[in-house]
Scaffold this motif. Structure first.
Motif, PDB file in Angstrom:
ATOM      1  N   GLY A  86      27.999  11.823  46.557  1.00  0.00           N
ATOM      2  CA  GLY A  86      29.012  11.310  47.467  1.00  0.00           C
ATOM      3  C   GLY A  86      29.662  10.047  46.939  1.00  0.00           C
ATOM      4  O   GLY A  86      30.878   9.843  47.065  1.00  0.00           O
ATOM      5  N   THR A  87      28.872   9.198  46.306  1.00  0.00           N
ATOM      6  CA  THR A  87      29.399   7.952  45.762  1.00  0.00           C
ATOM      7  C   THR A  87      30.460   8.215  44.701  1.00  0.00           C
ATOM      8  O   THR A  87      31.482   7.524  44.627  1.00  0.00           O
ATOM      9  N   MET A  88      30.234   9.227  43.864  1.00  0.00           N
ATOM     10  CA  MET A  88      31.201   9.586  42.834  1.00  0.00           C
ATOM     11  C   MET A  88      32.551   9.965  43.437  1.00  0.00           C
ATOM     12  O   MET A  88      33.600   9.766  42.822  1.00  0.00           O
ATOM     13  N   LEU A  89      32.523  10.514  44.646  1.00  0.00           N
ATOM     14  CA  LEU A  89      33.763  10.906  45.305  1.00  0.00           C
ATOM     15  C   LEU A  89      34.501   9.708  45.884  1.00  0.00           C
ATOM     16  O   LEU A  89      35.725   9.721  45.998  1.00  0.00           O
ATOM     17  N   GLY A  90      33.767   8.678  46.268  1.00  0.00           N
ATOM     18  CA  GLY A  90      34.383   7.525  46.906  1.00  0.00           C
ATOM     19  C   GLY A  90      34.870   6.455  45.959  1.00  0.00           C
ATOM     20  O   GLY A  90      35.810   5.710  46.288  1.00  0.00           O
ATOM     21  N   PHE A  91      34.266   6.353  44.789  1.00  0.00           N
ATOM     22  CA  PHE A  91      34.620   5.278  43.867  1.00  0.00           C
ATOM     23  C   PHE A  91      36.100   5.254  43.461  1.00  0.00           C
ATOM     24  O   PHE A  91      36.712   4.170  43.426  1.00  0.00           O
ATOM     25  N   PRO A  92      36.731   6.385  43.110  1.00  0.00           N
ATOM     26  CA  PRO A  92      38.119   6.303  42.625  1.00  0.00           C
ATOM     27  C   PRO A  92      39.074   5.629  43.604  1.00  0.00           C
ATOM     28  O   PRO A  92      39.889   4.784  43.202  1.00  0.00           O
ATOM     29  N   LEU A 138      28.193  11.717  53.091  1.00  0.00           N
ATOM     30  CA  LEU A 138      29.141  10.814  53.735  1.00  0.00           C
ATOM     31  C   LEU A 138      28.777   9.360  53.466  1.00  0.00           C
ATOM     32  O   LEU A 138      29.659   8.530  53.184  1.00  0.00           O
ATOM     33  N   VAL A 139      27.499   9.047  53.540  1.00  0.00           N
ATOM     34  CA  VAL A 139      27.046   7.687  53.245  1.00  0.00           C
ATOM     35  C   VAL A 139      27.389   7.323  51.801  1.00  0.00           C
ATOM     36  O   VAL A 139      27.874   6.227  51.513  1.00  0.00           O
ATOM     37  N   GLY A 140      27.156   8.255  50.875  1.00  0.00           N
ATOM     38  CA  GLY A 140      27.480   7.998  49.482  1.00  0.00           C
ATOM     39  C   GLY A 140      28.963   7.769  49.271  1.00  0.00           C
ATOM     40  O   GLY A 140      29.369   6.846  48.553  1.00  0.00           O
ATOM     41  N   ALA A 141      29.800   8.601  49.895  1.00  0.00           N
ATOM     42  CA  ALA A 141      31.249   8.455  49.738  1.00  0.00           C
ATOM     43  C   ALA A 141      31.738   7.129  50.304  1.00  0.00           C
ATOM     44  O   ALA A 141      32.591   6.459  49.707  1.00  0.00           O
ATOM     45  N   THR A 142      31.210   6.739  51.455  1.00  0.00           N
ATOM     46  CA  THR A 142      31.597   5.467  52.056  1.00  0.00           C
ATOM     47  C   THR A 142      31.140   4.298  51.192  1.00  0.00           C
ATOM     48  O   THR A 142      31.857   3.305  51.022  1.00  0.00           O
ATOM     49  N   THR A 143      29.945   4.428  50.630  1.00  0.00           N
ATOM     50  CA  THR A 143      29.439   3.405  49.712  1.00  0.00           C
ATOM     51  C   THR A 143      30.364   3.268  48.498  1.00  0.00           C
ATOM     52  O   THR A 143      30.676   2.160  48.062  1.00  0.00           O
ATOM     53  N   GLY A 144      30.798   4.395  47.942  1.00  0.00           N
ATOM     54  CA  GLY A 144      31.699   4.363  46.801  1.00  0.00           C
ATOM     55  C   GLY A 144      33.029   3.724  47.138  1.00  0.00           C
ATOM     56  O   GLY A 144      33.580   2.964  46.333  1.00  0.00           O
ATOM     57  N   LEU A 145      33.554   4.024  48.323  1.00  0.00           N
ATOM     58  CA  LEU A 145      34.841   3.464  48.741  1.00  0.00           C
ATOM     59  C   LEU A 145      34.751   1.944  48.868  1.00  0.00           C
ATOM     60  O   LEU A 145      35.561   1.203  48.300  1.00  0.00           O
ATOM     61  N   ILE A 146      33.746   1.469  49.612  1.00  0.00           N
ATOM     62  CA  ILE A 146      33.589   0.032  49.814  1.00  0.00           C
ATOM     63  C   ILE A 146      33.186  -0.655  48.516  1.00  0.00           C
ATOM     64  O   ILE A 146      33.701  -1.714  48.160  1.00  0.00           O
ATOM     65  N   GLY A 147      32.248  -0.047  47.787  1.00  0.00           N
ATOM     66  CA  GLY A 147      31.776  -0.654  46.552  1.00  0.00           C
ATOM     67  C   GLY A 147      32.835  -0.719  45.486  1.00  0.00           C
ATOM     68  O   GLY A 147      32.908  -1.693  44.728  1.00  0.00           O
ATOM     69  N   GLY A 148      33.665   0.315  45.393  1.00  0.00           N
ATOM     70  CA  GLY A 148      34.729   0.296  44.400  1.00  0.00           C
ATOM     71  C   GLY A 148      35.758  -0.777  44.676  1.00  0.00           C
ATOM     72  O   GLY A 148      36.300  -1.383  43.754  1.00  0.00           O
TER      73      GLY A 148
END
Length: 250
Positions: A86-92, A138-148
């Motif tokens: 999920g994180t990989m999806l949110g980072f970009p 979902l948690v991973g994607a949100t983490t990627g969005l905020i972290g990125g």
């Protein structure tokens, strides 16, 4: 490449960045979380946000040596993999925001996210049901969005892991390993979007030493029987870091 090293070593804020790395590493070593929550509010007030994010993502990889080996055995491997996907999806999208937002806005977002997370943690939020794969994604994607966007990868996953109902040892291990591996994934995305400058790379390398020292100090003084005390100390340090990082001081 040596020009990047010279640029990193010539930063007027380098002593403060080293101090922040030492304290954040110690918090990570004994509390199991909070390194970025401490380091990022301070660092984005001292250097450009993109440089701070890239440097700390590299610095945090030293935890693969200092803290991850002890935590790996207790990690929930399937759950970890789902969140990392999920994180990989949110980072970009998050890194795109890092590229286009101004520094003051990012500083404000970092401090607000940190303080909001801290408030929820102190309030003792817990999640009733055990998490499902979709929730982990979902948690991973949100983490990627905020972290990125901010370099602060911890808030969502800390809340999620604390509220997931797992034993304390598993919760601590899941958080430690996930946040460390996130740093590696974040570096790859920063490179793809052209934000991994030589100066940021060298700054990350320079900060590895104080961060690793902090990790070892934190682990050395950690006593599982006094975990609540150490968490309260970590909360206090995180709160001070967030307040210092607010864009109202400069």
């Amino acid at each position: 490449m040596l020009e990047g090293l010279a640029a990193a070593l010539s930063l007027p804020a380098l002593p403060w960045l080293c101090a922040g790395a030492l304290v954040s590493g110690a918090v990570y070593g004994f509390a199991g979380f909070g390194a970025a929550l401490v380091f990022m509010p301070i660092s984005v007030a001292l250097v450009p946000p993109a440089m701070a994010v890239a440097a700390f993502a590299l610095t945090a990889l030293i935890a693969l040596v200092t803290v991850v080996p002890r935590a790996w055995a207790a990690t929930d491997k399937p759950g970890l993999g789902q969140m990392l996907l999920g994180t990989m999806l949110g980072f970009p999208l998050g890194i795109w925001a890092l590229r286009v937002w101004d520094g003051a806005s990012i500083r404000l977002v970092v401090s607000v996210v940190v303080l909001a997370t801290l408030a929820v943690l102190i309030a003792g939020w817990r999640m009733a049901p055990r998490p499902r794969p979709a929730a982990r994604l979902l948690v991973g994607a949100t983490t990627g969005l905020i972290g990125g966007a901010t370099g602060v990868t911890g808030p969502v996953v800390i809340l999620f892991n604390l509220g997931a109902g797992a034993p304390a040892q598993v919760t601590r291990a899941n958080t430690l390993v996930f946040l460390t591996l996130c740093s590696g994934l974040l570096l790859g995305h920063l490179w793809l979007q052209g934000l991994l400058s030589p100066a940021a790379i060298w700054l990350g390398v320079v900060l590895m030493l104080p961060y690793a020292l902090g990790n070892w100090i934190g682990q050395a003084i950690f006593d599982p029987a006094a975990e609540s005390l150490y968490r309260r100390v970590a909360y206090g340090i995180i709160a001070v870091a967030a307040l210092v990082g607010l864009p109202i001081w400069t």
